[in-house]
Design a protein around this motif. Structure first.
Motif, PDB file in Angstrom:
ATOM      1  N   LEU A 166      39.077  52.192   8.385  1.00 35.39           N
ATOM      2  CA  LEU A 166      38.246  53.189   8.362  1.00 35.39           C
ATOM      3  C   LEU A 166      39.253  54.652   8.189  1.00 35.39           C
ATOM      4  CD1 LEU A 166      35.678  53.298  11.577  1.00 35.39           C
ATOM      5  CD2 LEU A 166      34.825  52.436   9.443  1.00 35.39           C
ATOM      6  N   PHE A 167      40.527  54.288   8.008  1.00 33.75           N
ATOM      7  CA  PHE A 167      41.410  55.562   7.867  1.00 33.75           C
ATOM      8  C   PHE A 167      41.407  55.078   5.887  1.00 33.75           C
ATOM      9  CE2 PHE A 167      46.027  56.896   7.325  1.00 33.75           C
ATOM     10  CZ  PHE A 167      45.908  57.871   7.932  1.00 33.75           C
ATOM     11  N   ILE A 168      41.762  53.884   5.431  1.00 30.84           N
ATOM     12  CA  ILE A 168      42.640  53.822   4.110  1.00 30.84           C
ATOM     13  C   ILE A 168      42.244  55.216   3.242  1.00 30.84           C
ATOM     14  CG2 ILE A 168      41.983  52.382   2.319  1.00 30.84           C
ATOM     15  CD1 ILE A 168      41.392  49.698   3.945  1.00 30.84           C
ATOM     16  N   PRO A 169      40.371  55.188   2.773  1.00 30.40           N
ATOM     17  CA  PRO A 169      40.255  56.960   2.404  1.00 30.40           C
ATOM     18  C   PRO A 169      41.016  57.995   1.998  1.00 30.40           C
ATOM     19  CG  PRO A 169      38.259  55.850   3.091  1.00 30.40           C
ATOM     20  CD  PRO A 169      39.463  54.890   3.462  1.00 30.40           C
ATOM     21  N   ILE A 170      41.673  57.800   3.952  1.00 35.20           N
ATOM     22  CA  ILE A 170      41.425  59.842   3.914  1.00 35.20           C
ATOM     23  C   ILE A 170      43.297  59.714   2.937  1.00 35.20           C
ATOM     24  CG2 ILE A 170      42.456  61.119   6.370  1.00 35.20           C
ATOM     25  CD1 ILE A 170      39.987  60.039   6.371  1.00 35.20           C
ATOM     26  N   PRO A 171      44.428  59.275   3.336  1.00 33.28           N
ATOM     27  CA  PRO A 171      45.278  59.595   2.225  1.00 33.28           C
ATOM     28  C   PRO A 171      45.271  59.655   1.327  1.00 33.28           C
ATOM     29  CG  PRO A 171      45.645  57.497   4.036  1.00 33.28           C
ATOM     30  CD  PRO A 171      44.648  57.783   3.696  1.00 33.28           C
ATOM     31  N   PHE A 172      44.604  59.151   0.384  1.00 36.15           N
ATOM     32  CA  PHE A 172      44.210  59.244  -0.978  1.00 36.15           C
ATOM     33  C   PHE A 172      42.665  59.825  -1.238  1.00 36.15           C
ATOM     34  CE2 PHE A 172      46.127  55.180   0.318  1.00 36.15           C
ATOM     35  CZ  PHE A 172      46.980  54.972  -0.139  1.00 36.15           C
ATOM     36  N   THR A 173      41.857  60.265  -0.706  1.00 37.36           N
ATOM     37  CA  THR A 173      41.151  61.701  -0.655  1.00 37.36           C
ATOM     38  C   THR A 173      41.930  62.815  -2.262  1.00 37.36           C
ATOM     39  OG1 THR A 173      41.711  63.448   1.136  1.00 37.36           O
ATOM     40  CG2 THR A 173      39.274  61.909   1.321  1.00 37.36           C
ATOM     41  N   ASN A 174      42.906  63.102  -2.164  1.00 35.76           N
ATOM     42  CA  ASN A 174      43.276  63.566  -3.205  1.00 35.76           C
ATOM     43  C   ASN A 174      43.055  63.381  -4.916  1.00 35.76           C
ATOM     44  OD1 ASN A 174      43.574  66.186  -1.656  1.00 35.76           O
ATOM     45  ND2 ASN A 174      45.781  65.633  -1.652  1.00 35.76           N
ATOM     46  N   TYR A 175      42.960  62.076  -4.123  1.00 31.55           N
ATOM     47  CA  TYR A 175      43.158  60.954  -6.096  1.00 31.55           C
ATOM     48  C   TYR A 175      41.553  60.777  -5.756  1.00 31.55           C
ATOM     49  CZ  TYR A 175      47.773  61.377  -4.893  1.00 31.55           C
ATOM     50  OH  TYR A 175      49.285  61.226  -4.527  1.00 31.55           O
ATOM     51  N   LEU A 176      40.998  60.981  -5.005  1.00 30.98           N
ATOM     52  CA  LEU A 176      39.239  60.325  -4.980  1.00 30.98           C
ATOM     53  C   LEU A 176      38.231  60.743  -6.429  1.00 30.98           C
ATOM     54  CD1 LEU A 176      38.762  58.282  -2.018  1.00 30.98           C
ATOM     55  CD2 LEU A 176      39.261  57.501  -3.950  1.00 30.98           C
ATOM     56  N   PHE A 177      38.583  62.029  -6.528  1.00 35.42           N
ATOM     57  CA  PHE A 177      37.485  63.291  -6.964  1.00 35.42           C
ATOM     58  C   PHE A 177      38.195  63.185  -8.610  1.00 35.42           C
ATOM     59  CE2 PHE A 177      36.330  63.049  -2.178  1.00 35.42           C
ATOM     60  CZ  PHE A 177      35.242  62.689  -2.677  1.00 35.42           C
ATOM     61  N   SER A 178      39.408  62.906  -8.316  1.00 38.48           N
ATOM     62  CA  SER A 178      40.146  63.370  -9.597  1.00 38.48           C
ATOM     63  C   SER A 178      40.559  62.253 -10.572  1.00 38.48           C
ATOM     64  CB  SER A 178      40.588  64.755  -9.631  1.00 38.48           C
ATOM     65  OG  SER A 178      42.473  63.927  -8.884  1.00 38.48           O
ATOM     66  N   ASP A 179      40.215  61.805 -12.153  1.00 36.17           N
ATOM     67  CA  ASP A 179      40.661  60.550 -11.633  1.00 36.17           C
ATOM     68  C   ASP A 179      42.102  59.911 -12.540  1.00 36.17           C
ATOM     69  OD1 ASP A 179      38.374  60.058 -14.151  1.00 36.17           O
ATOM     70  OD2 ASP A 179      39.861  61.404 -14.193  1.00 36.17           O
ATOM     71  N   THR A 180      43.024  60.821 -12.174  1.00 37.63           N
ATOM     72  CA  THR A 180      44.288  61.615 -12.902  1.00 37.63           C
ATOM     73  C   THR A 180      44.965  60.786 -11.788  1.00 37.63           C
ATOM     74  OG1 THR A 180      44.673  63.399 -12.083  1.00 37.63           O
ATOM     75  CG2 THR A 180      44.549  62.872 -15.155  1.00 37.63           C
ATOM     76  N   ASN A 181      46.563  59.645 -12.178  1.00 43.86           N
ATOM     77  CA  ASN A 181      47.368  59.576 -11.319  1.00 43.86           C
ATOM     78  C   ASN A 181      47.582  58.816  -9.932  1.00 43.86           C
ATOM     79  OD1 ASN A 181      49.182  60.806 -13.266  1.00 43.86           O
ATOM     80  ND2 ASN A 181      49.059  62.613 -12.153  1.00 43.86           N
ATOM     81  N   PHE A 182      46.221  57.364  -9.846  1.00 44.14           N
ATOM     82  CA  PHE A 182      45.981  57.334  -9.145  1.00 44.14           C
ATOM     83  C   PHE A 182      47.044  56.410  -8.212  1.00 44.14           C
ATOM     84  CE2 PHE A 182      44.555  53.903  -5.786  1.00 44.14           C
ATOM     85  CZ  PHE A 182      43.997  54.846  -4.394  1.00 44.14           C
ATOM     86  N   PRO A 183      47.738  56.578  -7.276  1.00 45.00           N
ATOM     87  CA  PRO A 183      48.879  56.125  -6.733  1.00 45.00           C
ATOM     88  C   PRO A 183      48.408  54.663  -6.685  1.00 45.00           C
ATOM     89  CG  PRO A 183      48.592  57.326  -4.578  1.00 45.00           C
ATOM     90  CD  PRO A 183      47.471  57.684  -5.969  1.00 45.00           C
ATOM     91  N   HIS A 184      48.314  53.419  -7.269  1.00 49.16           N
ATOM     92  CA  HIS A 184      47.658  52.638  -6.668  1.00 49.16           C
ATOM     93  C   HIS A 184      49.066  51.516  -6.236  1.00 49.16           C
ATOM     94  CE1 HIS A 184      43.976  52.015  -9.263  1.00 49.16           C
ATOM     95  NE2 HIS A 184      45.143  52.786 -10.383  1.00 49.16           N
ATOM     96  N   ASN A 185      50.699  52.046  -6.586  1.00 51.06           N
ATOM     97  CA  ASN A 185      50.939  51.187  -5.946  1.00 51.06           C
ATOM     98  C   ASN A 185      51.831  51.252  -4.143  1.00 51.06           C
ATOM     99  OD1 ASN A 185      52.122  53.281  -6.365  1.00 51.06           O
ATOM    100  ND2 ASN A 185      53.925  53.160  -6.355  1.00 51.06           N
ATOM    101  N   GLU A 186      50.458  52.538  -3.381  1.00 53.61           N
ATOM    102  CA  GLU A 186      50.665  52.928  -2.773  1.00 53.61           C
ATOM    103  C   GLU A 186      49.754  52.111  -2.037  1.00 53.61           C
ATOM    104  OE1 GLU A 186      51.821  57.215  -1.593  1.00 53.61           O
ATOM    105  OE2 GLU A 186      52.964  57.517  -3.076  1.00 53.61           O
ATOM    106  N   PHE A 187      48.580  52.006  -2.635  1.00 51.24           N
ATOM    107  CA  PHE A 187      47.303  51.797  -2.328  1.00 51.24           C
ATOM    108  C   PHE A 187      47.492  49.677  -2.102  1.00 51.24           C
ATOM    109  CE2 PHE A 187      42.766  50.280  -2.781  1.00 51.24           C
ATOM    110  CZ  PHE A 187      41.965  50.907  -1.605  1.00 51.24           C
ATOM    111  N   MET A 188      48.209  49.516  -2.631  1.00 50.15           N
ATOM    112  CA  MET A 188      48.724  48.319  -2.912  1.00 50.15           C
ATOM    113  C   MET A 188      49.589  47.551  -1.615  1.00 50.15           C
ATOM    114  SD  MET A 188      50.168  45.694  -6.156  1.00 50.15           S
ATOM    115  CE  MET A 188      51.455  46.518  -5.923  1.00 50.15           C
ATOM    116  N   GLU A 189      50.516  48.112  -1.724  1.00 53.68           N
ATOM    117  CA  GLU A 189      50.732  48.194   0.041  1.00 53.68           C
ATOM    118  C   GLU A 189      50.091  48.466   1.268  1.00 53.68           C
ATOM    119  OE1 GLU A 189      54.228  51.069   0.320  1.00 53.68           O
ATOM    120  OE2 GLU A 189      55.170  50.980  -1.322  1.00 53.68           O
ATOM    121  N   PHE A 190      49.297  49.443   1.195  1.00 46.47           N
ATOM    122  CA  PHE A 190      48.547  49.475   1.753  1.00 46.47           C
ATOM    123  C   PHE A 190      47.994  48.458   2.697  1.00 46.47           C
ATOM    124  CE2 PHE A 190      45.801  51.429   5.377  1.00 46.47           C
ATOM    125  CZ  PHE A 190      46.885  53.080   5.358  1.00 46.47           C
TER     126      PHE A 190
END
Ligand code: UD1
Ligand code: MG
Length: 404
Positions: free
Chosen positions: A73-97
């Motif tokens: 349930l927590f997964i989206p929280i650290p990435f909210t800043n990127y979710l609505f702007s499609d630039t620079n999504f930190p795929h590597n951090e997401f992958m680690e998670f």
């Protein structure tokens, strides 16, 4: 704050709030669900009690599920800043998670399989290795840094840094095997498995909080996301596993815990510090080696022996004939006896009665018989004391060997 606005505490606070909720959920869930475990034949008998009651076992699967659901349930929280702007999504951090969750999830399944099927020793070594593969893959893709900085005194020989190359991966894989099994073999009295895991996780938490202001804050923030819900759910389990235990945690819990610690250590680049928090487990492992590798006989259970009359626990023993053990066994036991760290009795026919080689029994040799709850508390105090020692090694002492 020019190092980007994302260094914010709000995801941590949300995680904390979710963890508190997870604690209350688990506290309510365990009593409701424990009869289902007995119905499913998942129970053990408490060997240090007279009642012979069925105690539900493998409740670690409940806390593990709540822990994972909280993180899902927590997964989206650290990435909210990127979710609505499609630039620079930190795929590597997401992958680690995701890889971290995959490894923990996999270990939960394998641990539960062990509780249900009672697997052999060699599987206990194989399972964590397999479960850590996704993690090592991500480490390879994201960092692939296998350089280690050489301590100052050794630099004339090795230079400033050494590339350990594939040996570093071997080390990380072994870390997962060690963390999972080390907790599982320091066990057998009420509250000890969860208690030690709680001390270790609290130490990791403290270390992360200290390091949050440093350069590697991101890795420590990542670790915090895992530690808070882990501590919350384990605390709930502790409540029911403390003397007299209403539930047993099972190998599921030991595997889940060890894997969680290995995961945050590997992804957070502090796997060496993790080992510092395992000092009692390392001592228990080294002391156990003669039995683990069958240089001397190892009974199925090595937990202390209960005395009905006194309601106290005393050492448990293994009995064998001196001429049945090999040369390595003879050598190690000779050294152990010289060091006076075993209780050894020998009769004329060469029949030996020796304590089972665990830290728990060693403690009992030194102190004499103890009540179960006192024994657990004593061992947990030792765990706390070694964490204090770990912090002394990690901070003031490390400055001698490295520039900080
Ligand atoms: C490990 C230890 C074993 C120890 C056992 C206790 C090694 C190599 N293996 O085996 O020596 O006896 O853990 O967990 O060191 N139990 C209690 N009170 C408790 C906890 C457990 O009586 O507070 C008993 C119950 O009968 C329970 C059983 O231990 O059913 C669980 O043992 P299990 O976790 O299956 O043993 P291992 O992890 O294989
Ligand atoms: Mg166990």
């Amino acid at each position: 704050a020019n190092d980007d606005g994302r260094r914010s505490v709000s995801p941590i606070l949300i995680n904390l709030a979710m963890s508190i909720a997870a604690y209350f959920l688990t506290v309510r869930l365990i009593p409701g669900i424990k009869d289902m475990f007995i119905k499913a034949n998942l129970y053990g008998v408490d060997m240090n009690k007279t009642s012979g009651e069925k105690v539900p076992e493998a409740l670690g699967v409940v806390t593990g599920c709540v822990f994972l659901v909280t993180l899902f349930l927590f997964i989206p929280i650290p990435f909210t800043n990127y979710l609505f702007s499609d630039t620079n999504f930190p795929h590597n951090e997401f992958m680690e998670f995701l890889a971290a969750l995959l490894s923990i999830c996999c270990m939960l399944l394998l641990g539960f399989a062990d509780d249900v099927l009672d697997l052999r020793w060699r599987h206990k070594l194989l399972l964590p290795t397999i479960a850590s593969l996704p993690l090592l893959m991500v480490y390879y893709i994201n960092f692939n840094s296998t350089l280690i900085i050489v301590p100052k005194p050794l630099r004339p020989w090795f230079g400033f840094s050494v590339d350990l190359w594939m040996f570093y991966y071997l080390y990380m894989g072994m870390l997962a095997v060690f963390c999972t099994n080390a907790i599982n073999i320091l066990a057998g009295i009420n509250g000890l498995e969860v208690g030690q895991s709680l001390v270790i996780s609290a130490s990791i938490l403290l270390f992360n909080v200290i390091e949050l202001s440093g350069d590697l804050w991101k890795a420590h923030q990542f670790s915090l996301y895992f530690m808070l819900p882990y501590i919350a759910t384990s605390l709930a389990l502790f409540k029911f596993n403390w003397y007299p235990a209403q539930v047993f945690v099972g190998d599921t819990f030991c595997y889940l815990s060890g894997m969680t610690f290995a995961v945050v250590g590997i992804i957070g680049h502090f796997s060496e510090t993790i080992l510092l928090f395992f000092i009692p487990q390392i001592i228990n492992f080294l002391y156990s080696v003669p039995q683990l590798f069958h240089f001397i006989p190892c009974p199925r259970h090595r937990l202390p022996k209960y005395n009905k009359e006194t309601d106290k626990l005393d050492i448990s023993t293994t009995v064998f004939n001196k001429k049945d053990i090999g040369i390595i066994g003879k050598l190690i036991t000779w050294v152990f006896r010289k060091l006076r760290i075993v209780k050894w009795q020998e009769d004329k026919e060469g029949t030996v009665t020796c304590n089972n080689l665990t830290l728990i029994n060693f403690m009992l040799i030194k102190t004499g018989p103890m009540k179960e709850s006192t024994l657990t508390s004593t061992l947990l105090l030792i765990q706390v004391a070694s964490s204090v020692l770990a912090f002394i090694i990690r901070y003031p002492l490390v400055a001698i060997f490295y520039e900080t």
